[in-house]
Write a protein that holds these residues in place. Structure first.
Motif, short mmCIF file in Angstrom:
data_model
loop_
_atom_site.label_atom_id
_atom_site.label_comp_id
_atom_site.label_asym_id
_atom_site.label_seq_id
_atom_site.Cartn_x
_atom_site.Cartn_y
_atom_site.Cartn_z
N PRO A 112 0.80 -1.24 0.00
CA PRO A 112 0.00 0.00 0.00
C PRO A 112 0.82 1.28 0.00
O PRO A 112 0.28 2.35 -0.26
CB PRO A 112 -0.81 -0.12 1.29
N GLU A 185 -7.16 6.46 2.18
CA GLU A 185 -5.91 6.69 1.44
C GLU A 185 -5.44 8.11 1.73
O GLU A 185 -6.23 9.03 1.89
CB GLU A 185 -6.11 6.50 -0.06
N CYS A 270 -5.80 1.77 1.91
CA CYS A 270 -6.26 0.73 2.84
C CYS A 270 -7.69 0.31 2.53
O CYS A 270 -8.56 1.15 2.27
CB CYS A 270 -6.15 1.26 4.27
#
Length: 304
Positions: A112, A185, A270
């Motif tokens: 990520p 995010e 995420c």
């Protein structure tokens, strides 16, 4: 006469052999489980790993099963492992499922923060000079974040598809309990160039058809907001049965069309499956509090 004599001589041995296979009387080692008070039994179960309670203890007898299935037992289990029950806006119907969803909660997005380069991501658009991973230019609220993805002067987009079954969330969990699906995010601009930020998240069924889609309008980030990390958040709720996949798409572009990597900077994206913990009002991005100890600034906005 000979046969009779032989029979007579064998009969004592046969009698002894017959006696040898007779069942033995019960010994002192054969005991029954004592009947415990249910409250005492619950306290014992609270100190046993939860998987053992479900897979072993509750199968022993009816009394143990009744204790292991108590909603009050799993509520207390949540409290003892440190989950703040005061933050729950809606009391769960199934506290056992609530507990295991909290235990399983994790980020389902792979790579990520760009720590593995662009691996795990599927490039959809690679405009300009394409995607790139760079060290962060400004401190992030999470000090463990040290890298971010960067876009270029033409549109860049990439995505991941999350197979929920492979991640441990079967159809029973997703269809019956329908846990919240939380998206987040972080994004920011450079100090010398503004940018545009896009995000789209799709809940898909087995045939990869849309069930729900989160696709807010494009966010324009001015270059003067360089010192601010912004967080986009959204929570899917009451989406109905059938969700089997999640497609997470993000990207952007710079606003001056400069050669190189002057576009939006993205990190720490995420996707989490979690029980309902907070009441949700719309969709937002940003953080309202400043982290003075880390000298990190952030902004808060709301998308209605």
């Amino acid at each position: 006469m000979k046969r009779t004599e032989m029979d007579q001589t064998k009969s004592p041995n046969m009698t002894k052999k017959h006696r040898a296979v007779e069942p033995l009387p019960p010994t002192e080692t054969q005991v029954s489980l004592p009947s415990l008070n249910s409250d005492i039994l619950e306290e014992i179960f609270l100190n046993i790993p939860p998987n053992m309670v479900v897979c072993v203890c509750r199968l022993v007898c009816h009394e143990w099963k009744e204790v292991a299935d108590r909603q009050s037992f799993w509520r207390e289990k949540c409290r003892r492992v440190g989950y703040s029950l005061g933050e729950i806006y809606k009391s769960p119907d199934n506290w056992r499922m609530f507990y295991f969803l909290l235990k399983k909660k994790r980020n389902l997005i792979e790579n990520p923060r760009g720590e593995e380069g662009l691996s795990r991501w599927i490039i959809r658009l690679n405009g300009g000079d394409g995607w790139r991973v760079e060290p962060i230019m400004e401190k992030h609220p999470d000090m463990t974040v040290q890298k971010n993805f960067v876009t270029s002067f033409y549109m860049c987009e990439k995505y991941q598809i999350i197979d929920l079954k492979n991640k441990g969330y079967n159809s029973s969990i997703m269809d019956t309990f329908q846990p919240d699906i939380r998206i987040s995010e972080w994004f920011a601009s450079r100090f010398d160039c503004g940018c545009k930020y896009n995000i789209r998240v799709e809940l898909l069924n087995e045939r990869m058809e849309y069930i729900q889609v989160f696709a807010p309008r494009t966010v324009n980030v001015h270059w003067r907001s360089f010192r601010h990390w912004n967080q986009m958040t959204h929570i899917f709720q009451n989406y109905g049965p059938g969700v089997r996949y999640i497609r997470f798409i993000h990207g952007g572009i710079d606003t001056r069309y400069w050669k190189g990597w002057f576009g939006v900077r993205l990190t720490d994206c995420c996707v989490e499956i979690c029980p309902p913990m907070h009441s949700i009002v719309g969709t937002g991005f940003g953080r309202t509090a400043k982290d003075e100890s880390r000298n990190v600034k952030s902004r808060a906005c709301t998308i209605s």
